[in-house]
Design an enzyme around this catalytic site. Sequence first.
Site, PDB file in Angstrom:
ATOM      1  N   ARG A   1       0.675  -1.183   0.007  1.00 21.61           N
ATOM      2  CA  ARG A   1      -0.076   0.037  -0.077  1.00 21.61           C
ATOM      3  C   ARG A   1       0.935   1.326   0.257  1.00 21.61           C
ATOM      4  O   ARG A   1       0.385   2.253   0.417  1.00 21.61           O
ATOM      5  CB  ARG A   1      -0.938   0.355   1.093  1.00 21.61           C
TER       6      ARG A   1
ATOM      7  N   SER B   1     -10.445  -0.679   3.576  1.00 20.35           N
ATOM      8  CA  SER B   1      -9.725  -0.920   4.587  1.00 20.35           C
ATOM      9  C   SER B   1      -9.222   0.510   5.252  1.00 20.35           C
ATOM     10  O   SER B   1      -8.386   1.267   4.444  1.00 20.35           O
ATOM     11  CB  SER B   1      -8.522  -1.605   4.289  1.00 20.35           C
TER      12      SER B   1
ATOM     13  N   GLU C   1      -4.497   3.756   6.604  1.00 21.87           N
ATOM     14  CA  GLU C   1      -4.089   3.467   5.303  1.00 21.87           C
ATOM     15  C   GLU C   1      -4.586   4.687   4.443  1.00 21.87           C
ATOM     16  O   GLU C   1      -4.123   4.983   3.188  1.00 21.87           O
ATOM     17  CB  GLU C   1      -4.592   2.094   4.829  1.00 21.87           C
TER      18      GLU C   1
END
Length: 337
Positions: free
Chosen positions: A163, A237, A333
């Site tokens: 990520r 997420s 995130e």
Amino acid sequence: MTILQNVSLRPYNTFGMDVAATHFTVFNDLQQIQELSSMAWMYPKKYIVGGGSNILLTQPLEGLVIKNEWKGIALVDESDEHVWLQVNAGEIWHDTVLYAISKGWGGMENLSLIPGCVGAAPMQNIGAYGVEVKELIDEVVAWHWEENRFIALKNEDCQFGYRDSIFKQALKEKVLITSVVFRLSKKPKLNTTYGAIQQQLEKMGVHKPTIKTVSDAVIAIRTSKLPNPKDIGNAGSFFKNPVIHKAQFLSLQQQYPAIVGHASGDDTIKVAAGWLIEQAGWKGYKKGAAGVHDKQALVLVNHGGASGMEVYDLSSDIITSVHYQFGIMLEREVQIW
Ligand code: EPU
């Protein structure tokens, strides 16, 4: 090119936060890049939105919000094994996946139904069900605001991580991603190693999977677990799965035998943050209109009318509580604006 003032960003973020930008414009062709760059100096702070599916807006934005709607897909090269597909950053990610599948080109199927636009895919190296987009990217083309020119970064220059990429680090706020070249396979090798995919394919009675049926399986799994932003505001997420030292994992495992983690290097384990958050008692939690999704604790939601700060504060409480219980520091995130 029109620059609008005081525009609500509510339609442009999947959390559905009603926050205004002082300046806003939509960009949908190459010529507009030149126009934009000639006036860029007036807006030291620029925010690029594609699908708005990975941002949490916590305050009014002072600066120019640029909505990238530049669409277009072109086959730029081909070999016996592969095709190279140049996709402009404003294309919807899932439409691109479906397009590739309709042509029989493999690689993207495990990444079906990820919300957002193509330009955001390299930014955070989107990933799901055993595949990360870095495996498919040949090159990323971007406009560099300060250098006033296009730059092309080959895969190895993008510094892809979990990520993560150069676009979230050294090139943060310095470039506008305009297109991505993907290398897809004419002779697809399927990746069905992820347990949930195998179970779903079995459920669907599929014995010889194809890129289409793997995509269908992923769509079914995601639909059953992840809230649709059209129904409940969310950005997928909210946290990354933390990577911890193996020794710490083994010691936690003594105390919590059911802890979920997978090797992510020789000495490190990637732990399922969803599991940690659920164990800390947050799954399905609601405070006002901000909450934790009841089917996937990694996803924070806006049930309607929550402010960005309320969701942010909830995320801070979760970080504190998981740290207190497990000694693991979760990292967000989603980008906080
Ligand atoms: N789990 C729980 N409780 C929960 C959620 C998960 O115990 O509330 C456990 C599950 O039982 C499973 C493990 O955690 O054993 C992992 O869960 P899952 O397979 O759903 O994946 P994830 O780690 O929660 C990651 C990505 C998702 C991606 C899935 C599938 C991150 C931050 N998230 O989630 O990506 O779809 O794997 O590959 O890496 C996103 O980035 O927005 C996203 C949705």
